[in-house]
Design an enzyme around this catalytic site. Structure first.
Site, PDB file in Angstrom:
ATOM      1  N   ARG A 241       0.739  -1.224  -0.068  1.00 52.37           N
ATOM      2  CA  ARG A 241       0.047   0.151   0.127  1.00 52.37           C
ATOM      3  C   ARG A 241       0.892   1.310  -0.065  1.00 52.37           C
ATOM      4  O   ARG A 241       1.936   1.126   0.363  1.00 52.37           O
ATOM      5  CB  ARG A 241      -0.835   0.178   1.336  1.00 52.37           C
ATOM      6  CG  ARG A 241      -2.093  -0.836   1.290  1.00 52.37           C
ATOM      7  CD  ARG A 241      -3.029  -0.551   0.122  1.00 52.37           C
ATOM      8  NE  ARG A 241      -4.212  -1.572   0.306  1.00 52.37           N
ATOM      9  CZ  ARG A 241      -4.278  -2.645  -0.361  1.00 52.37           C
ATOM     10  NH1 ARG A 241      -3.481  -2.915  -1.278  1.00 52.37           N
ATOM     11  NH2 ARG A 241      -5.540  -3.327  -0.038  1.00 52.37           N
ATOM     12  N   GLU A 270      -4.105   7.530  -4.498  1.00 55.49           N
ATOM     13  CA  GLU A 270      -4.489   7.145  -5.769  1.00 55.49           C
ATOM     14  C   GLU A 270      -5.688   7.511  -6.002  1.00 55.49           C
ATOM     15  O   GLU A 270      -6.824   7.585  -5.447  1.00 55.49           O
ATOM     16  CB  GLU A 270      -4.529   5.471  -5.485  1.00 55.49           C
ATOM     17  CG  GLU A 270      -2.913   4.907  -5.184  1.00 55.49           C
ATOM     18  CD  GLU A 270      -3.131   3.356  -4.782  1.00 55.49           C
ATOM     19  OE1 GLU A 270      -4.055   2.643  -4.877  1.00 55.49           O
ATOM     20  OE2 GLU A 270      -1.879   2.897  -4.425  1.00 55.49           O
ATOM     21  N   HIS A 289      -1.844   0.418  -9.539  1.00 50.27           N
ATOM     22  CA  HIS A 289      -2.415  -0.645  -8.637  1.00 50.27           C
ATOM     23  C   HIS A 289      -2.936  -1.999  -9.168  1.00 50.27           C
ATOM     24  O   HIS A 289      -4.244  -2.137  -8.965  1.00 50.27           O
ATOM     25  CB  HIS A 289      -3.313   0.107  -7.600  1.00 50.27           C
ATOM     26  CG  HIS A 289      -3.594  -0.734  -6.117  1.00 50.27           C
ATOM     27  ND1 HIS A 289      -3.562   0.027  -4.957  1.00 50.27           N
ATOM     28  CD2 HIS A 289      -3.439  -1.937  -5.734  1.00 50.27           C
ATOM     29  CE1 HIS A 289      -3.848  -1.015  -4.016  1.00 50.27           C
ATOM     30  NE2 HIS A 289      -3.818  -2.280  -4.584  1.00 50.27           N
TER      31      HIS A 289
HETATM   32  C1  8YV Z   1      -7.666  -5.615  -5.073  1.00 50.93           C
HETATM   33  C2  8YV Z   1      -6.125  -5.200  -3.471  1.00 50.93           C
HETATM   34  O1  8YV Z   1      -7.208  -6.774  -5.761  1.00 50.93           O
HETATM   35  O2  8YV Z   1      -6.234  -7.220  -3.061  1.00 50.93           O
HETATM   36  C3  8YV Z   1      -5.817  -6.145  -2.550  1.00 50.93           C
HETATM   37  O3  8YV Z   1      -5.521  -5.967  -1.360  1.00 50.93           O
HETATM   38  O4  8YV Z   1      -4.788  -4.366  -3.304  1.00 50.93           O
HETATM   39  C4  8YV Z   1      -6.675  -4.770  -4.556  1.00 50.93           C
HETATM   40  O5  8YV Z   1      -6.025  -4.316  -5.821  1.00 50.93           O
HETATM   41  C5  8YV Z   1      -8.823  -4.802  -5.795  1.00 50.93           C
HETATM   42  O6  8YV Z   1      -9.376  -4.167  -4.885  1.00 50.93           O
HETATM   43  C6  8YV Z   1      -9.692  -5.933  -6.379  1.00 50.93           C
HETATM   44  O7  8YV Z   1     -10.566  -5.469  -7.467  1.00 50.93           O
END
Ligand code: 8YV
Length: 323
Positions: A241, A270, A289
């Protein structure tokens, strides 16, 4: 009467059919994130909220007060830093996430960033397409760094960290160091991963991959001091993150050549602002991301979130309970 579930994530027909067998499904069909006011209105009488990090916003006290019938909130993501878990516990709302099904896909992305940064793929792709590859081009100017047989440091040795370590060890003959809350004897045995403290990991790694969830303990775990400890030749990769890094310190470290480059899937803000200095740097590879963003994996995550939602609403224990 079936329990009502509100869905903010764009689900496939298969996932919708699965949910609809046990639930009365209502959906946000707009693009991107649902406006907060609308979300609060739509969920005021639902028992389930099916959401994700980038389509439903934060789950906080205000949302929970506003939706008193909620029994479950399922996120289509492994990370759940957008959930106030304490507030959910207080309101006795079960939270679920989608681990495991995305591990290999995220590890692929981490490796794409390692390779593309080390071998300057994006920069040199642009170089060729802009017509700069000429007969008098100095070949030395295209040199990058070896990935194979180098040292990889993984901060956060969860399942995804292990999938990265496996690629490193068996695909690229790398030495693997790791730093984690607790030791992972299996990773040590399987991938020869060596447990060390953060300082020695930073000092000895050619590639530093940040793969930890965002928690109060990991907030800005990498900052100015940590970049100074890294080798000048080091490449920093963040697939966790944006808030696990002090982004200004990263910018400084790159500007002052304290490290060689960075591969970034995540940013403090973001979508990243277009005037963020990181986007002007040729030695930074930036993607929006997309750690788990393949059609197959997102579908598996979506189905897993649906299974979790239905489990709770039919009185069973969900597979991935987080609160
Ligand atoms: C999700 C993410 O993949 O899984 C996670 O923690 O960081 C995200 O990128 C996304 O929200 C799924 O659509």
């Amino acid at each position: 009467m079936k329990p009502k579930v509100y869905v903010t994530y764009p689900i496939s027909n298969e996932v919708e059919a699965f949910l609809s067998k046990s639930c009365d499904v209502q959906k946000w069909e707009g693009d991107g994130e649902i406006p907060r006011d609308l979300l609060l209105k739509e969920i005021s009488d639902v028992e389930g909220l099916y959401t994700s990090r980038n389509t439903g916003g934060v789950v906080d006290e205000e949302l929970l007060i506003n939706a008193p019938n909620l029994k479950v909130i399922s996120t289509v993501s492994v990370g759940y830093n957008h959930f106030d878990v304490e507030a959910m516990n207080k309101h006795e709302v079960i939270g679920t996430n989608t681990p495991e099904v995305l591990d290999e896909t995220v590890a692929d992305l981490a490796f794409s960033l390692i390779l593309s940064t080390a071998r300057r793929i994006v920069e040199l792709d642009r170089y060729v397409k802009e017509g700069n590859w000429q007969s008098d081009t100095k070949y030395q100017e295209t040199y990058g760094k070896d990935v194979h047989s180098s040292t990889l440091g993984i901060i956060g040795m969860g399942r995804i960290g292990e999938a990265i370590a496996r690629r490193a060890k068996f695909g690229f003959n790398m030495d693997v160091l790791y730093y984690n809350r607790n030791r992972k004897p299996e990773a040590e045995e399987k991938f020869g991963a060596e447990y060390c403290d953060l300082e020695s990991l930073l000092t000895h790694s050619d590639f530093v991959v940040l793969m930890t969830p965002l928690t109060p303990e990991t907030f800005q775990i990498i900052g100015a001091k940590e970049f100074k400890l890294m080798k000048e030749s080091a490449i920093f990769i963040n697939v966790s993150r944006g808030q696990t890094v002090d982004e200004n310190a990263l910018i400084q470290a790159l500007e002052n050549k304290e490290i060689y480059g960075a591969g970034l899937d995540v940013f403090e803000l973001e979508p990243v602002e277009v005037d963020n200095p990181l986007l002007k740097m040729p030695n930074v590879v930036a993607v929006p991301h997309i750690g788990s963003a393949t059609a197959r994996t997102e579908e598996a995550m979506a189905m897993r979130a649906a299974e979790n939602t239905v489990a709770v609403l039919t009185g069973k224990e969900p597979i991935d309970r987080i609160s």
